[in-house]
Design an enzyme around this catalytic site. Sequence first.
Site, PDB file in Angstrom:
ATOM      1  N   HIS A   1       0.805  -1.227   0.000  1.00 33.26           N
ATOM      2  CA  HIS A   1       0.000   0.000   0.000  1.00 33.26           C
ATOM      3  C   HIS A   1       0.842   1.282   0.000  1.00 33.26           C
ATOM      4  O   HIS A   1       0.570   2.222   0.755  1.00 33.26           O
ATOM      5  CB  HIS A   1      -0.947   0.012   1.202  1.00 33.26           C
ATOM      6  CG  HIS A   1      -2.066  -0.998   1.127  1.00 33.26           C
ATOM      7  ND1 HIS A   1      -2.590  -1.457  -0.053  1.00 33.26           N
ATOM      8  CD2 HIS A   1      -2.780  -1.625   2.110  1.00 33.26           C
ATOM      9  CE1 HIS A   1      -3.568  -2.319   0.197  1.00 33.26           C
ATOM     10  NE2 HIS A   1      -3.701  -2.443   1.503  1.00 33.26           N
TER      11      HIS A   1
ATOM     12  N   GLU B   1     -11.779  -3.178  -2.829  1.00 27.23           N
ATOM     13  CA  GLU B   1     -10.747  -2.216  -3.222  1.00 27.23           C
ATOM     14  C   GLU B   1     -10.530  -2.303  -4.726  1.00 27.23           C
ATOM     15  O   GLU B   1      -9.777  -3.157  -5.201  1.00 27.23           O
ATOM     16  CB  GLU B   1      -9.440  -2.526  -2.485  1.00 27.23           C
ATOM     17  CG  GLU B   1      -9.574  -2.561  -0.970  1.00 27.23           C
ATOM     18  CD  GLU B   1      -8.415  -3.290  -0.297  1.00 27.23           C
ATOM     19  OE1 GLU B   1      -7.258  -2.932  -0.545  1.00 27.23           O
ATOM     20  OE2 GLU B   1      -8.675  -4.235   0.471  1.00 27.23           O
TER      21      GLU B   1
ATOM     22  N   HIS C   1      -9.780   2.183   0.674  1.00 26.92           N
ATOM     23  CA  HIS C   1      -9.745   1.058   1.615  1.00 26.92           C
ATOM     24  C   HIS C   1     -10.847   1.136   2.675  1.00 26.92           C
ATOM     25  O   HIS C   1     -10.620   0.844   3.856  1.00 26.92           O
ATOM     26  CB  HIS C   1      -8.370   1.003   2.278  1.00 26.92           C
ATOM     27  CG  HIS C   1      -7.958  -0.361   2.725  1.00 26.92           C
ATOM     28  ND1 HIS C   1      -8.613  -1.061   3.716  1.00 26.92           N
ATOM     29  CD2 HIS C   1      -6.968  -1.175   2.294  1.00 26.92           C
ATOM     30  CE1 HIS C   1      -8.018  -2.224   3.888  1.00 26.92           C
ATOM     31  NE2 HIS C   1      -7.015  -2.327   3.040  1.00 26.92           N
TER      32      HIS C   1
HETATM   33  C1  GLA Z   1      -5.321  -5.129   1.941  1.00 21.60           C
HETATM   34  C2  GLA Z   1      -4.453  -6.332   1.883  1.00 21.60           C
HETATM   35  C3  GLA Z   1      -4.538  -7.068   3.169  1.00 21.60           C
HETATM   36  C4  GLA Z   1      -4.193  -6.179   4.342  1.00 21.60           C
HETATM   37  C5  GLA Z   1      -5.069  -4.953   4.309  1.00 21.60           C
HETATM   38  C6  GLA Z   1      -4.673  -3.942   5.336  1.00 21.60           C
HETATM   39  O1  GLA Z   1      -6.620  -5.402   1.749  1.00 21.60           O
HETATM   40  O2  GLA Z   1      -4.760  -7.170   0.808  1.00 21.60           O
HETATM   41  O3  GLA Z   1      -3.694  -8.179   3.144  1.00 21.60           O
HETATM   42  O4  GLA Z   1      -2.857  -5.808   4.263  1.00 21.60           O
HETATM   43  O5  GLA Z   1      -5.031  -4.333   3.072  1.00 21.60           O
HETATM   44  O6  GLA Z   1      -4.718  -4.450   6.614  1.00 21.60           O
END
Ligand code: GLA
Length: 354
Positions: free
Chosen positions: A113, A316, A187
């Site tokens: 991210h 997402e 997110h």
């Molecule tokens: C995304 C990732 C997950 C996790 C979340 C944050 O969705 O795919 O594995 O890292 O973000 O907690």
Amino acid sequence: MQAESDLHGVTNRLFGQTPGGEDVYLYTLDDGAGFTVEVMTLGATLTRFRVPDKHGELRDVALGYDSLEAFLQGPRYLGATVGRVANRIANGRFRMMGQEYELHCNNNGHHLHGGASGFDQAVWKVEDRVSLRGPSVRFHHISPEGDEGYPGEVTCSVTYTLLPGKGLELTYKAKSTGVTPINLTNHTYFNLAGHGDVLQHTVMLDSDYFTPVNTELIPTGEVKAVANTPMDFRTAVRLGAAVDANGGGFDHNFVVKGATRVLRRAAVVSEPDSGLVLIMHTTEPGFQFYTGNFLDGTHVGRNGHNYVQYAGFCLEAQHYPDSPNHVNFPTILLAPGQEYRQQTRYVLEGCKLS
Ligand code: GLA
């Protein structure tokens, strides 16, 4: 200015300060018919999404907090805009035009991210914006050359528009001074009941394919049919049953059917008690369906509800994870002179509007 803001259903107030002393503002978008969205300048984050349920009772359908301090202490990425590249890049490395790039590794030896100071950590600027389609706010951010190891200076924006009585539209744009990977997403953790876990929700995903991952959640590179796997959500299924069949929650990228750059329906999630139905449409080739597997109940969210495992689900919209390392995945490279664009809509049905 205040009167003009009110006229367009947008108001703002100081929300707090970051540990570094930067002011963070909270913008409220109100359609006057029961839909309210709150977004803050830290991370261009959706902090609240309130809609009337089938009885006209207001429900908070997104996890969040009432104070900036709680956001700073709570699990990262809650409601945030994620970038420069959403999800994981294996070992924080990729090759581009004969050159090797190294990114900051902040997750189990991988880049997640956007790294340690991803776009979710930035205080975005707000540009005045009037939309004829509904209350709207546009956030703006500049990511400098070398940010977390990425090449090129990226200028980007995300616009939240509340479509009256309908839902929320997110429009992203970006440009870069050098060739760089870019993959933005939002997110938000949704919970259509407003609290508890989401295992009673019913999930339908329009995807025929998904991208399998290894034990470290890095794509193997395969694009696999969902048929005869626990990833088959083409017919609506109760999430609790799907989690049981899968032996745990979901954290997978699903492939959206049809041509990219065109809004296509990707997911339909409903909850029986509230009568609410969330429908996601996106221009993206995929989306991460994540069921809050890492939430551990240590944080108390809005209205005193604990954010336990499976307290929310994320849709997402994005390009596939680790795209720079898989030539068979749609490219996420943005070159100077090109414009990155993404649009995603979260439409709510089943609401009794006032
Ligand atoms: C995304 C990732 C997950 C996790 C979340 C944050 O969705 O795919 O594995 O890292 O973000 O907690």
